[in-house]
Design an enzyme around this catalytic site. Structure first.
Site, PDB file in Angstrom:
ATOM      1  N   TYR A  57       3.962   7.797  -1.829  1.00 42.95           N
ATOM      2  CA  TYR A  57       4.812   6.984  -0.956  1.00 42.95           C
ATOM      3  C   TYR A  57       4.057   5.825  -0.319  1.00 42.95           C
ATOM      4  O   TYR A  57       4.661   4.867   0.134  1.00 42.95           O
ATOM      5  CB  TYR A  57       5.465   7.850   0.129  1.00 42.95           C
ATOM      6  CG  TYR A  57       4.533   8.803   0.839  1.00 42.95           C
ATOM      7  CD1 TYR A  57       3.652   8.362   1.806  1.00 42.95           C
ATOM      8  CD2 TYR A  57       4.547  10.159   0.521  1.00 42.95           C
ATOM      9  CE1 TYR A  57       2.805   9.242   2.455  1.00 42.95           C
ATOM     10  CE2 TYR A  57       3.706  11.052   1.174  1.00 42.95           C
ATOM     11  CZ  TYR A  57       2.826  10.594   2.134  1.00 42.95           C
ATOM     12  OH  TYR A  57       1.976  11.456   2.774  1.00 42.95           O
TER      13      TYR A  57
ATOM     14  N   GLY B 116       4.666   2.149  -1.355  1.00 44.31           N
ATOM     15  CA  GLY B 116       5.833   1.403  -0.873  1.00 44.31           C
ATOM     16  C   GLY B 116       5.992   1.444   0.629  1.00 44.31           C
ATOM     17  O   GLY B 116       6.946   0.902   1.178  1.00 44.31           O
ATOM     18  N   HIS B 117       5.057   2.088   1.325  1.00 47.01           N
ATOM     19  CA  HIS B 117       5.228   2.244   2.782  1.00 47.01           C
ATOM     20  C   HIS B 117       3.843   2.209   3.449  1.00 47.01           C
ATOM     21  O   HIS B 117       3.341   3.246   3.873  1.00 47.01           O
ATOM     22  CB  HIS B 117       5.929   3.569   3.072  1.00 47.01           C
ATOM     23  CG  HIS B 117       6.522   3.657   4.453  1.00 47.01           C
ATOM     24  ND1 HIS B 117       5.789   3.940   5.567  1.00 47.01           N
ATOM     25  CD2 HIS B 117       7.795   3.503   4.881  1.00 47.01           C
ATOM     26  CE1 HIS B 117       6.575   3.973   6.625  1.00 47.01           C
ATOM     27  NE2 HIS B 117       7.792   3.702   6.238  1.00 47.01           N
ATOM     28  N   PHE B 118       3.240   1.045   3.604  1.00 42.16           N
ATOM     29  CA  PHE B 118       3.792  -0.218   3.135  1.00 42.16           C
ATOM     30  C   PHE B 118       2.773  -0.804   2.176  1.00 42.16           C
ATOM     31  O   PHE B 118       1.599  -0.414   2.243  1.00 42.16           O
ATOM     32  CB  PHE B 118       4.032  -1.174   4.312  1.00 42.16           C
ATOM     33  CG  PHE B 118       5.081  -0.624   5.280  1.00 42.16           C
ATOM     34  CD1 PHE B 118       6.422  -0.900   5.100  1.00 42.16           C
ATOM     35  CD2 PHE B 118       4.700   0.147   6.350  1.00 42.16           C
ATOM     36  CE1 PHE B 118       7.380  -0.422   6.005  1.00 42.16           C
ATOM     37  CE2 PHE B 118       5.653   0.642   7.236  1.00 42.16           C
ATOM     38  CZ  PHE B 118       6.999   0.352   7.053  1.00 42.16           C
TER      39      PHE B 118
ATOM     40  N   VAL C  13       1.153   3.545   5.870  1.00 38.27           N
ATOM     41  CA  VAL C  13       1.527   4.356   7.024  1.00 38.27           C
ATOM     42  C   VAL C  13       2.417   5.488   6.515  1.00 38.27           C
ATOM     43  O   VAL C  13       3.354   5.237   5.751  1.00 38.27           O
ATOM     44  CB  VAL C  13       2.304   3.519   8.070  1.00 38.27           C
ATOM     45  CG1 VAL C  13       2.783   4.409   9.212  1.00 38.27           C
ATOM     46  CG2 VAL C  13       1.449   2.393   8.602  1.00 38.27           C
TER      47      VAL C  13
END
Lengths: 133, 143
Positions: free
Chosen positions: B44, B47-49, B54
């Site tokens: 994840y 894409g975050h971020f 985070v």
């Protein structure tokens, strides 16, 4: 990192949820959301973890604030309540509406209610507080 | 203490959604402490971020839910989170952090249960929430 670090970033794959803008004004917005069989977050057997719906509502609220107030730096401060109707798993091939209602702004905080709706049935809803700094 | 091979035998989750590395202590129907080592290789984070990894708040909630599930012995049933209340996110969780999550039972009646969960990094609270589960038959959940 200190606690006041504010993000000036937007989500991308695999954390970007599929939400399309339909209509929004200063206090409420309506969006569409759908789910694909090959979404990365689907577990074997097609099950979508509840956290995905939670993230979808949060991102839609962010999208609404950006639509109504312009680009901003923001992060999720709290989820006051969130509930999921398990019947949603029988309807994942449909297009849902995501409705956002701004409850209040206080200081840098936005408090809004978001719901995932299909045929007038609410399958998932929550009250989210975002910080815009 | 439960290590990862024990956890494989208990939780149905697998990559990319197995969010528990170890159960440190467990007292069924009362309190459990588990940990998750957060590394930059978590999928994840891309894409975050993209330029500032985070841990998404909802992934902290998912970690709480998985660790909290160890509190209950429900043979033939699988627990689903049906509600989350009073979730607060106080600090960012970033790669390199070790997330220690303590969950305690608020109420457990039949197929419904509610827990309190507190997540800490370096002994500081990063998030807290109240989670409710519904336990359904495994066969029913596979339909």
């Amino acid at each position: 990192m200190n606690d006041t670090t504010i993000l000036n970033q937007t989500q991308s794959y695999p954390m970007k949820m599929s939400v399309s803008d339909v209509d929004a004004d200063a206090t409420k917005g309506e969006f569409t959301a759908n789910f694909s069989a090959d979404d990365y977050y689907r577990e074997e057997g097609g099950f979508i973890p509840p956290l995905v719906f939670m993230e979808l509502l949060g991102q839609t609220a962010e999208k609404f604030y950006i639509t109504s107030d312009g680009e901003c730096k923001r992060y999720l401060a709290s989820i006051e309540d969130f509930s999921l109707n398990e019947d949603i798993y029988d309807n994942l091939d449909r297009d849902f509406s995501v409705k956002v209602n701004l409850i209040e702004k206080f200081g840098k905080l936005y408090r809004g209610h978001v719901s995932l709706v299909l045929d007038n049935t609410v399958y998932c809803e929550g009250t989210y507080v975002h910080c815009n700094a | 203490m439960l290590k990862i091979r024990d956890i494989y035998g208990i939780l149905p989750h697998r990559f990319p959604f197995l969010m528990v590395d170890r159960i440190v202590s467990l007292e069924k129907e009362n309190k459990v402490v588990g940990l998750k080592n957060v590394t930059v290789n978590e999928p994840y984070f891309q894409g975050h971020f993209p330029d500032e990894p985070v841990m998404p708040a909802v992934m902290i909630i998912e970690t709480m839910a998985q660790i909290g599930g160890f509190l209950f012995d429900m043979p033939g049933k699988r627990g689903f989170v049906i509600s989350v209340n009073k979730a607060k996110f106080k600090r960012m969780v970033i790669p390199g952090d070790q997330l220690i999550i303590e969950c305690s039972v608020v109420v457990h009646l039949g197929n419904k249960a509610t827990i309190n969960a507190v997540a800490k990094v370096d002994d500081k609270v990063v998030a807290s929430a109240e989670l409710a589960y519904n336990f359904v038959d495994v066969n029913e959940s596979d339909e």
